[in-house]
Design an enzyme around this catalytic site. Structure first.
Site, PDB file in Angstrom:
ATOM      1  NE  ARG A  54       0.782  10.433  10.551  1.00 59.24           N
ATOM      2  CZ  ARG A  54       0.359   9.417   9.955  1.00 59.24           C
ATOM      3  NH1 ARG A  54      -0.973   9.195   9.708  1.00 59.24           N
ATOM      4  NH2 ARG A  54       0.931   8.867   8.610  1.00 59.24           N
ATOM      5  CE  LYS A 111      -1.648   1.256   4.035  1.00 61.06           C
ATOM      6  NZ  LYS A 111      -1.378   2.798   4.747  1.00 61.06           N
ATOM      7  CG  ASN A 112       2.753   2.969   3.546  1.00 62.13           C
ATOM      8  OD1 ASN A 112       1.087   3.001   3.441  1.00 62.13           O
ATOM      9  ND2 ASN A 112       2.582   2.729   4.725  1.00 62.13           N
ATOM     10  CB  ILE A 135       8.332   6.373  14.402  1.00 65.15           C
ATOM     11  CG1 ILE A 135       8.727   5.426  14.516  1.00 65.15           C
ATOM     12  CG2 ILE A 135       7.485   7.333  13.565  1.00 65.15           C
ATOM     13  CD1 ILE A 135       9.752   5.681  13.633  1.00 65.15           C
ATOM     14  CG  ASP A 183       3.299   1.785   9.720  1.00 62.96           C
ATOM     15  OD1 ASP A 183       2.847   2.127   9.894  1.00 62.96           O
ATOM     16  OD2 ASP A 183       3.571   1.356   8.091  1.00 62.96           O
ATOM     17  NE  ARG A 214      -7.220   4.517   5.913  1.00 66.83           N
ATOM     18  CZ  ARG A 214      -6.680   5.749   6.254  1.00 66.83           C
ATOM     19  NH1 ARG A 214      -7.265   6.180   7.200  1.00 66.83           N
ATOM     20  NH2 ARG A 214      -6.180   6.436   5.818  1.00 66.83           N
ATOM     21  NE  ARG A 224       1.477  12.373   7.715  1.00 65.18           N
ATOM     22  CZ  ARG A 224       1.022  13.990   8.038  1.00 65.18           C
ATOM     23  NH1 ARG A 224       0.208  14.731   8.587  1.00 65.18           N
ATOM     24  NH2 ARG A 224       2.537  14.017   8.058  1.00 65.18           N
ATOM     25  CE  LYS A 277      10.448  14.832  13.942  1.00 61.41           C
ATOM     26  NZ  LYS A 277       9.393  14.717  14.455  1.00 61.41           N
ATOM     27  CB  VAL A 278      13.815   9.232   9.122  1.00 59.18           C
ATOM     28  CG1 VAL A 278      14.012   8.543   8.456  1.00 59.18           C
ATOM     29  CG2 VAL A 278      14.877   9.323   9.664  1.00 59.18           C
ATOM     30  CB  SER A 279       9.717  12.681   7.804  1.00 55.45           C
ATOM     31  OG  SER A 279       8.609  13.145   6.246  1.00 55.45           O
ATOM     32  CB  CYS A 328      -3.858   6.349  10.932  1.00 51.44           C
ATOM     33  SG  CYS A 328      -5.143   5.262   9.623  1.00 51.44           S
TER      34      CYS A 328
HETATM   35  C1  EPZ Z   1       4.232   6.779   5.768  1.00 46.35           C
HETATM   36  O1  EPZ Z   1       3.326   8.009   6.979  1.00 46.35           O
HETATM   37  C2  EPZ Z   1       3.946   5.746   6.253  1.00 46.35           C
HETATM   38  N1  EPZ Z   1       2.010   6.331   5.094  1.00 46.35           N
HETATM   39  C3  EPZ Z   1       3.425   5.534   8.081  1.00 46.35           C
HETATM   40  O2  EPZ Z   1       2.399   3.900   7.384  1.00 46.35           O
HETATM   41  C4  EPZ Z   1       4.110   4.677   8.808  1.00 46.35           C
HETATM   42  O3  EPZ Z   1       3.426   4.351   9.964  1.00 46.35           O
HETATM   43  C5  EPZ Z   1       5.375   6.196   8.366  1.00 46.35           C
HETATM   44  O4  EPZ Z   1       5.474   6.345   6.745  1.00 46.35           O
HETATM   45  C6  EPZ Z   1       6.916   6.202   9.535  1.00 46.35           C
HETATM   46  O5  EPZ Z   1       7.325   4.841   8.510  1.00 46.35           O
HETATM   47  C7  EPZ Z   1       2.684   6.361   4.708  1.00 46.35           C
HETATM   48  O6  EPZ Z   1       3.482   6.062   3.373  1.00 46.35           O
HETATM   49  C8  EPZ Z   1       1.080   6.461   3.773  1.00 46.35           C
HETATM   50  P1  EPZ Z   1       6.959  10.472   9.060  1.00 46.35           P
HETATM   51  P2  EPZ Z   1       3.774   9.565   7.222  1.00 46.35           P
HETATM   52  O7  EPZ Z   1       6.412  11.460   7.658  1.00 46.35           O
HETATM   53  O8  EPZ Z   1       4.899   9.308   5.451  1.00 46.35           O
HETATM   54  C9  EPZ Z   1       7.400  13.224  11.696  1.00 46.35           C
HETATM   55  C10 EPZ Z   1      -0.295   2.928   8.116  1.00 46.35           C
HETATM   56  O9  EPZ Z   1      -0.171   3.078   8.535  1.00 46.35           O
HETATM   57  N2  EPZ Z   1       7.131  14.205  10.882  1.00 46.35           N
HETATM   58  O10 EPZ Z   1       7.468   9.999   8.306  1.00 46.35           O
HETATM   59  O11 EPZ Z   1       3.392  10.237   7.436  1.00 46.35           O
HETATM   60  C11 EPZ Z   1       6.036  12.644  12.303  1.00 46.35           C
HETATM   61  O12 EPZ Z   1       4.691  13.283  13.262  1.00 46.35           O
HETATM   62  C12 EPZ Z   1       0.833   4.058   7.993  1.00 46.35           C
HETATM   63  O13 EPZ Z   1      -0.226   2.722   7.228  1.00 46.35           O
HETATM   64  C13 EPZ Z   1       7.495  15.695  11.252  1.00 46.35           C
HETATM   65  O14 EPZ Z   1       7.631  16.423  12.645  1.00 46.35           O
HETATM   66  O15 EPZ Z   1       5.237   9.286   8.498  1.00 46.35           O
HETATM   67  C14 EPZ Z   1       6.680  11.297  13.361  1.00 46.35           C
HETATM   68  O16 EPZ Z   1       6.924  11.686  14.439  1.00 46.35           O
HETATM   69  C15 EPZ Z   1       0.309   4.904   9.243  1.00 46.35           C
HETATM   70  N3  EPZ Z   1       7.493  16.399  10.302  1.00 46.35           N
HETATM   71  C16 EPZ Z   1       7.386  11.447  12.118  1.00 46.35           C
HETATM   72  O17 EPZ Z   1       7.971  12.238  11.339  1.00 46.35           O
HETATM   73  C17 EPZ Z   1       6.912  16.882   9.357  1.00 46.35           C
HETATM   74  O18 EPZ Z   1       6.505  17.519   8.287  1.00 46.35           O
HETATM   75  C18 EPZ Z   1       7.340  10.043  10.987  1.00 46.35           C
HETATM   76  O19 EPZ Z   1       6.694  10.408   9.850  1.00 46.35           O
HETATM   77  C19 EPZ Z   1       6.555  15.269   9.201  1.00 46.35           C
HETATM   78  C20 EPZ Z   1       6.336  13.957   9.644  1.00 46.35           C
END
Ligand code: EPZ
Length: 430
Positions: A131, A22-23, A339, A317, A409, A102, A172-174, A126
């Site tokens: 986020r 999915k992702n 995370i 996840d 989903r 999202r 950080k890693v996003s 979610c």
């Molecule tokens: C992706 O979400 C995945 N979604 C999530 O899977 C997954 O849990 C997550 O990555 C972490 O691996 C999809 O790929 C569609 P992040 P994402 O940006 O991209 C902070 C599922 O169940 N952050 O890596 O939204 C954030 O708050 C979903 O399939 C900022 O601070 O996650 C978090 O603490 C749920 N500022 C951390 O970074 C930003 O601008 C990691 O989030 C962006 C993120």
């Protein structure tokens, strides 16, 4: 509203085909916005999130076709999508759509890169933490974008001549911010460097597809991505990689119930850390041709201590699924979530089944119990919901899971895949 009823206590035996991720499918679908040519994606999972994103993309003018019709719903064979964004007719992604998922916020970068402007609602998704999207905005600004936030929308404009390459150091890693910048940079002038990029396999899959579309990208799979953008990207044919979270979920389910299941069409390297944790519990993990075989016959489940980390660490996840397994471990396990700050909504539901879990800040301490007892429970997000399925499979008696739309989903044919392996699980409509 549909519910799922599980009668626990059955071992799982047989084969489960793993769907496309999915992702990865979501950002790959969004990549179609970058080219007027046809992008063909194979092995796309049939999920509510995928279908919603297709609706959003059609709104922007993407022409969509799907190969054939799946006649045999069981086992899954993946679908082939053809997407052609010959003309982008609308650069606005409205609140009603983006608030429901999202990942749809990631259309911002590609629309901006291709059309020079975009108006995209701030996202929903979610409920697992605050986020924010500050890193997405930081990345696009580094490519020259002018960004304003007004009435819940990001209003974005590219400079004259379009987005240009830039240097981004994320603190950080996003995953999402990396996708956002990667997609935009592929159609920006000059070189973009992303430092501290997410190394999740789904990011690599998107980068591989962009390379097929004509972008030059170095460092795929590492934390430094160098992207040489192109004025125009071309069509491509790409196969979505296997879903590592679905793989891990079924692997933990087999460990939970006991049994012997081959997860086909997947790869161990996509989740090596999670499978190491699984091996620590006493479950056997074997490489087999085209997949992984998970075996636990006799013997208990040993407790583990883990913390979630970006790839290649233990994935957030899979945190809820591991916790479900640990509720029956022969001792005390500790799971720290690093995370997302609010990703423990499964804890109180697992407690309804008799689990013994103490929560202190970001850390859960789980004392294994002799048995879980079935009960009605409520799913709160996608991965929390599936952890309740695992708990229900282990529990004595019946467990009814409400609000299963979360499961739809992200898990394709969940009940069919489990039923084939001996689980007693059914969907109750209405
Ligand atoms: C992706 O979400 C995945 N979604 C999530 O899977 C997954 O849990 C997550 O990555 C972490 O691996 C999809 O790929 C569609 P992040 P994402 O940006 O991209 C902070 C599922 O169940 N952050 O890596 O939204 C954030 O708050 C979903 O399939 C900022 O601070 O996650 C978090 O603490 C749920 N500022 C951390 O970074 C930003 O601008 C990691 O989030 C962006 C993120």
């Amino acid at each position: 509203m549909d519910r799922i009823k599980i009668t626990g206590g059955q071992k799982l035996n047989g084969e489960i085909p793993i769907s496309g991720a999915k992702n990865a499918a979501l950002p790959l679908l969004i990549a179609s916005l970058l080219t007027p040519d046809r992008l063909t994606l194979k092995n796309v999972p049939n999920l509510a999130d995928v279908n919603l994103l297709v609706r959003i993309l059609r709104n922007h003018g993407v022409d969509f076709a799907i190969d054939g019709k799946r006649t045999d719903p069981n086992p899954h064979i993946g679908e082939t999508f053809h997407l052609t964004a010959r003309d982008i007719v609308d650069t606005t992604a409205p609140y009603e759509m983006v608030s429901r998922m999202r990942a749809s916020f990631w259309v911002l970068g590609p629309l901006l890169a291709r059309m020079g402007e975009a108006k995209v609602s701030l996202p929903g998704g979610c409920a697992i933490g605050t986020r924010p999207v500050d890193m997405h905005l930081q990345g696009l600004k580094a490519l020259g974008a002018d960004l304003q936030i007004d009435a819940g929308y990001v209003l974005a404009k590219a400079p004259k001549g379009g987005l240009r390459g830039g240097r981004i150091q994320f603190n950080k890693v996003s995953v999402g911010a990396t996708h956002q910048v990667l997609l935009a940079a592929a159609l920006a002038r000059g070189e973009t460097v992303i430092e501290n990029a997410a190394r999740e396999p789904e990011v690599g899959d998107v980068a591989d597809c962009l390379v097929k579309m004509g972008a030059k990208i170095e460092g795929i799979g590492t934390s430094t991505l160098r992207i040489e953008g192109r004025d125009r990207l071309e069509g491509a044919v790409h196969t979505v990689l296997p879903d590592r979270i679905e793989t891990g979920t079924f692997a933990f389910a087999v460990a939970a119930t006991g049994g012997d299941v081959t997860l086909s069409g997947t790869r161990r390297d996509l989740l090596s850390n999670a499978l190491e944790a699984l091996a620590e519990t006493g479950t056997q993990v074997h490489d087999v041709d085209g997949g992984i075989r998970i075996v636990r016959n006799g013997g208990g489940v040993a407790p583990v201590t883990i913390e979630t980390q970006p790839f290649p660490g233990f994935p957030t996840d899979l945190q809820a699924q591991l916790m479900a397994l640990m509720t029956r471990a022969s001792g005390t396990s500790v799971i720290r979530e690093t995370i997302f700050e609010n990703r423990f909504m499964h804890v109180q539901e697992l407690a309804r089944l008799g689990a013994d879990i103490q929560l202190h800040g970001d850390t859960a301490t789980i004392k294994g119990v002799k048995a879980l007892r079935g009960a009605p429970v409520m799913a709160t997000d996608l991965r929390a919901s599936v952890s309740l399925v695992i708990a229900g499979l282990m529990a004595e008696g019946d467990t009814t899971i409400n609000r299963v739309y979360h499961l739809d989903r992200g898990f394709e044919q969940l009940e069919a895949k489990l039923t084939r392996c001996g689980a007693v699980i059914e969907r109750i409509s209405g």
